[in-house]
Scaffold this motif. Structure first.
Motif, mmCIF file in Angstrom:
data_model
loop_
_atom_site.group_PDB
_atom_site.id
_atom_site.type_symbol
_atom_site.label_atom_id
_atom_site.label_comp_id
_atom_site.label_asym_id
_atom_site.label_seq_id
_atom_site.Cartn_x
_atom_site.Cartn_y
_atom_site.Cartn_z
ATOM 1 N N SER A 299 0.820 -1.213 0.000
ATOM 2 C CA SER A 299 0.000 0.000 0.000
ATOM 3 C C SER A 299 0.857 1.268 0.000
ATOM 4 O O SER A 299 0.563 2.241 -0.702
ATOM 5 N N TYR A 300 1.939 1.256 0.767
ATOM 6 C CA TYR A 300 2.831 2.411 0.888
ATOM 7 C C TYR A 300 3.472 2.752 -0.456
ATOM 8 O O TYR A 300 3.452 3.903 -0.911
ATOM 9 N N GLY A 301 4.044 1.756 -1.113
ATOM 10 C CA GLY A 301 4.680 1.990 -2.395
ATOM 11 C C GLY A 301 3.689 2.348 -3.486
ATOM 12 O O GLY A 301 3.957 3.200 -4.347
ATOM 13 N N PHE A 302 2.532 1.710 -3.461
ATOM 14 C CA PHE A 302 1.500 1.978 -4.463
ATOM 15 C C PHE A 302 1.085 3.446 -4.423
ATOM 16 O O PHE A 302 1.006 4.116 -5.457
ATOM 17 N N SER A 303 0.836 3.957 -3.217
ATOM 18 C CA SER A 303 0.323 5.317 -3.069
ATOM 19 C C SER A 303 1.393 6.392 -3.160
ATOM 20 O O SER A 303 1.071 7.541 -3.469
ATOM 21 N N ASN A 304 2.643 6.040 -2.895
ATOM 22 C CA ASN A 304 3.704 7.044 -2.910
ATOM 23 C C ASN A 304 4.560 7.017 -4.169
ATOM 24 O O ASN A 304 5.299 7.973 -4.427
ATOM 25 N N LEU A 305 4.476 5.942 -4.937
ATOM 26 C CA LEU A 305 5.289 5.826 -6.145
ATOM 27 C C LEU A 305 4.430 5.735 -7.413
ATOM 28 O O LEU A 305 4.630 6.497 -8.358
ATOM 29 N N LEU A 306 3.489 4.792 -7.409
ATOM 30 C CA LEU A 306 2.762 4.486 -8.635
ATOM 31 C C LEU A 306 1.703 5.535 -8.987
ATOM 32 O O LEU A 306 1.685 6.050 -10.108
ATOM 33 N N THR A 307 0.819 5.839 -8.057
ATOM 34 C CA THR A 307 -0.248 6.793 -8.390
ATOM 35 C C THR A 307 0.280 8.213 -8.624
ATOM 36 O O THR A 307 -0.254 8.906 -9.496
ATOM 37 N N PRO A 308 1.318 8.693 -7.910
ATOM 38 C CA PRO A 308 1.854 10.015 -8.260
ATOM 39 C C PRO A 308 2.427 10.066 -9.678
ATOM 40 O O PRO A 308 2.331 11.098 -10.345
#
Length: 287
Positions: free
Chosen positions: A187-196
C-alpha cells in the motif's frame, strides 16, 4: 468510448503534457520508460486481458517491474480489479489471497525486471463478483488485527484522492524524482510511487538492491529528491560511516513500521533532513 475512470482521466492529462519526458529510471540513471512508452505498453497489455470480463479480479505479482504503470492503466481501462501481491509471500499465502479475492488471473514474471510479465488464466470460467454500483479498481490485502488476510476495496476516485493528499501535503510535483525501493505491491509503495507517476507525472527511480549501503549510494547517484523509506533503512543510514553526499534529496518519508524518535533525531543531525513519519493504515491511505 472514453473511460470515465478518475485515474485514467488524470493519466490523460499527464500523458498530454509529459509525453516524451522520462518517467522511470534505473538506479544507474538510465531511462527505462518514457511516459509515451508507458502508454504504448498499456495499449499492448489491453489485448492480453481481453479474455477477462469487467469486474473480474486480476492479481499482479511482478515486484518493482517497470511495467507496473502500464498494467494498472490497462486494467483500469478494462474495468478489472487489481490485486497486488508481494513477491516475498509464500505459496500458501498467495493461494489464500487468490481464493479470498476470487482472482481469475495473475500477471507474473520470474524476475523483477527484464522479462515481460505474462498473464496466466487461473480458471476458464468463474462468476464475476457482484460489486454493486461501485466497481473497485484495487484490492489491498491487509491482516488488520487478525492473522488472516482481508481485502479492502478502493475505487479510482479514492486512490486519486489519496495521491492528491500525499502530493499536496508533501509538496511533491513533476519536478521531483521519487526513489522506489519499497514494494509497489505494498500500500505504501503503491500510493507514494505508482499513483503520483500516473496522476501527477512524478517520475521515479526503480532500485532493487535493498542493501542499505547500496540504497544510500543510489539515492545520491540518481539525484532523487524524494525518498519513501522505512525505519530499517533510516536506522542503517545512521549507523554508517563515510556516507555519500545527498545534494538533491529534500524529502524523506517513513512508513511501514514505527519510527523511533532517537533514529529520527540522529538522522536529522547526520543528514540535516527531517523524516516525515506516515501512519499509513491500508483502509484510509497515508496520514
Amino acid at each position: 468510448m472514453k473511460s470515465t475512470d478518475a485515474l485514467i482521466a488524470a493519466w490523460r492529462q499527464t500523458i498530454g503534457r509529459a509525453k516524451d519526458a522520462p518517467a522511470i529510471f534505473n538506479a544507474r540513471g538510465q531511462v527505462v520508460r518514457k511516459f509515451s512508452e508507458i502508454e504504448e505498453r498499456a495499449c499492448d497489455f489491453e489485448t492480453k486481458i481481453e479474455l477477462f470480463n469487467a469486474g473480474s479480479v486480476i492479481a499482479i505479482q511482478i515486484g518493482n517491474h517497470e511495467d507496473w504503470p502500464s498494467i494498472l492503466i490497462a486494467c483500469l481501462r478494462k474495468r478489472l480489479a487489481v490485486l497486488p501481491l508481494e513477491q516475498s509471500i509464500s505459496d500458501q499465502q498467495r493461494d489464500a489471497a487468490l481464493k479470498i479475492c476470487r482472482a481469475i488471473g495473475v500477471v507474473e514474471t520470474a524476475v523483477p525486471s527484464g522479462k515481460t510479465p505474462e498473464v496466466v488464466q487461473l480458471r476458464k470460467t468463474a462468476p464475476t463478483p457482484d460489486w454493486g454500483e461501485h466497481l473497485p479498481g484495487l484490492l489491498k490485502l491487509t491482516s488488520g488485527t487478525t492473522a488472516s488476510p482481508r481485502a479492502v476495496r478502493f475505487r479510482s476516485e479514492q486512490l486519486l484522492a489519496d495521491c492528491n493528499q500525499i502530493c499536496d501535503t508533501m509538496e511533491i510535483s513533476d519536478v521531483d524524482l521519487n526513489f522506489g525501493i519499497v514494494p509497489i505491491s505494498h500500500s505504501y509503495g503503491f500510493s507514494n510511487l505508482l499513483t503520483p507517476l500516473i496522476a501527477r507525472g512524478v517520475p521515479m527511480v526503480l532500485s532493487r538492491d535493498r542493501m542499505p549501503r547500496a540504497v544510500l549510494a543510489d539515492l545520491g547517484g540518481s539525484n532523487a529528491t524524494v525518498f519513501p523509506g522505512t525505519p530499517v533503512f533510516y536506522q542503517a543510514f545512521c549507523e554508517m560511516e563515510d556516507v555519500p553526499a545527498l545534494p538533491k534529496l529534500r524529502l524523506c518519508i517513513s512508513a511501514g513500521a514505527p519510527l523511533a524518535i532517537a533514529v529520527a533525531r540522529q538522522f536529522r543531525q547526520k543528514f540535516n533532513l527531517p523524516i516525515h513519519s506516515f501512519y499509513g493504515a491500508s483502509e484510509c491511505g497515508g496520514i
